[in-house]
Design an enzyme around this catalytic site. Structure first.
Site, PDB file in Angstrom:
ATOM      1  CB  SER A 330      -0.905   0.013   1.234  1.00  0.00           C
ATOM      2  OG  SER A 330      -0.120   0.171   2.408  1.00  0.00           O
ATOM      3  CD1 TRP A 352      -7.259   0.504  14.645  1.00  0.00           C
ATOM      4  CD2 TRP A 352      -5.218   0.390  15.556  1.00  0.00           C
ATOM      5  NE1 TRP A 352      -7.334  -0.375  15.684  1.00  0.00           N
ATOM      6  CE2 TRP A 352      -6.097  -0.476  16.281  1.00  0.00           C
ATOM      7  CE3 TRP A 352      -3.885   0.470  15.959  1.00  0.00           C
ATOM      8  CZ2 TRP A 352      -5.669  -1.223  17.369  1.00  0.00           C
ATOM      9  CZ3 TRP A 352      -3.461  -0.275  17.039  1.00  0.00           C
ATOM     10  CH2 TRP A 352      -4.350  -1.107  17.743  1.00  0.00           C
ATOM     11  CG  HIS A 378      -3.196  -2.295  -0.842  1.00  0.00           C
ATOM     12  ND1 HIS A 378      -2.163  -2.483  -1.730  1.00  0.00           N
ATOM     13  CD2 HIS A 378      -3.796  -1.134  -1.212  1.00  0.00           C
ATOM     14  CE1 HIS A 378      -2.128  -1.482  -2.588  1.00  0.00           C
ATOM     15  NE2 HIS A 378      -3.114  -0.642  -2.299  1.00  0.00           N
TER      16      HIS A 378
END
Length: 410
Positions: A330, A352, A378
């Site tokens: 990512s 997170w 991802h």
């Protein structure tokens, strides 16, 4: 053949054509339905606070064994076909609630995550330099993070970042507007912040900590003007995914209204604006269009456009493949790795991907909106496990709660 016979023959041909068209439409519908069932990701199950101690994600980490992951179905699928099927699905369910699906994510043990982020973080410079040496052995980030006149020749073909067998040309007009050398050449920043967009930032009051960094990376143009207290206002390098951001937010810059909206939003950022023009062959032409558009509009502004070097991305991908991340990194993971090479200390905010925090509270996907998680390509959970491991080893610091300035006010 008289006129009556001609009329009858014409009607016969029309009937036959209608039958053929009906059969073709039925076959097409069946094929699309079969493909849709084969590659549709399964809906994610969002754990609630009551499930905190029952979340049976698999064991988080064995430091002596490589990480395993479940196969990501969308990686093997044809992206264009998936898009067509999603369009077909949206038309079928027009007017009905839209069901959101996620690419399968690696399981995470919330108990291990809670243990890691409940422990006081300590910097380990030895571990940090070890990871940096690994990165530096693959690529010189200071000189090759972006395409420059120094590392690229006019007319040269560059292999795409995400397609090893596809290349595109650095046209002479593009080469002429590139910086002569990398703006990061010979530069090391004392403290860098890499910004994610997790809802964990909401009400964190981390803005001042973020803005006190020497260099701030931001991923994919997150809104910051109305969220300064939590997400800060400083930006030194901001990335933009050419297709997803421009297509979703600005309708491919279809008209002057969308262009004006795009330029107004860019006023929130300063420093460098990083574009992955050489990402994929299918998006290259549009990436060039955006690059040339910005080249004519950003003169005299606080933004300088940089073009990401595809070889640098492929080398960073190779670094993580060796550690078990076989899917495409990512932007957040890519920038974190880049920051380790460019900075003496790396702090992460807004990283997170889990739907709950360590206290069991629900976490939005983005701090700036209430939209559900989109379909993603991802494995954010697997990436997060690796980043949490680096946090535990003292290489990077992930901020996963309220900031100290906020706690002092109470």
């Amino acid at each position: 053949m008289n006129s009556d016979e001609q009329t009858m023959a014409g009607e016969f041909v029309v009937k036959k054509l209608k039958k053929v068209i009906a059969v073709c439409a039925a076959v097409f519908f069946i094929l699309v339905s079969v493909h849709y069932k084969l590659i549709r990701p399964q809906p994610v199950v969002i754990p609630t606070k009551d499930h905190l101690h029952d979340v049976s994600y698999t064991r988080m980490f064995n430091h002596n064994k490589p990480l395993s992951r479940r196969p990501n179905k969308t990686e093997a699928g044809d992206k264009a076909l998936i898009t067509k099927i999603q369009d077909f699905q949206s038309k079928r369910h027009k007017g009905k609630p839209k069901q959101v699906h996620l690419t399968p994510q690696t399981d995470v043990n919330i108990t291990d995550i809670k243990r890691i982020f409940s422990t006081t973080w300590r910097e380990n410079k030895t571990n940090f330099m070890s990871i940096r040496s690994e990165i530096d052995s693959l690529v010189n980030t200071h000189e090759c993070f972006t395409v420059t006149q120094e590392n690229t020749k006019p007319g040269e073909n560059l292999t795409m970042a995400h397609q090893d067998k596809v290349s595109r040309t650095v046209f002479h007009d593009i080469h002429a507007r590139l910086p002569k050398e990398s703006p990061f050449k010979g530069v090391t920043f004392p403290r860098c912040v890499v910004m994610g967009s997790s809802g964990l930032l909401a009400n964190s009051h981390c803005g001042s900590e973020i803005d006190n960094a020497d260099y701030v990376f931001r991923c994919n143009m997150p809104p910051i003007k109305d969220f300064k207290d939590d997400a800060g206002a400083r930006s030194n390098l901001t990335t933009m995914n050419v297709m997803s951001i421009v297509a979703d937010r600005y309708h491919l810059l279809f008209n002057s209204l969308e262009e004006d909206k795009f330029l107004r939003d860019l006023e929130e950022y300063s420093g460098h604006f990083w574009l992955p023009v050489f990402g994929m062959g299918s998006t290259y032409s549009f990436g060039l269009r955006v690059l040339r558009f910005l080249d004519t509009k950003l003169n005299g502004t606080n933004l300088e456009v940089l073009v990401g070097h595809p070889e640098h991305f492929r080398n960073i991908k190779q670094f993580w493949e060796a550690k078990g991340i076989v899917h495409r990194p990512s932007t957040g993971l890519y920038l974190t790795t880049t920051a380790i090479a460019l900075c003496e200390k790396v702090d992460l905010y807004g990283f997170w991907p889990l739907p709950i925090d360590i206290h069991g509270n629900q976490v939005k996907y983005h701090y700036y909106e209430d939209k559900p998680s989109p379909t993603i390509m991802h494995d954010f959970h697997l990436e997060f496990l690796h980043l949490a491991h680096l946090h535990e080893r003292g290489v990077i610091q992930i901020h996963a709660g309220k900031c100290k300035d906020d706690l002092k006010r109470h």
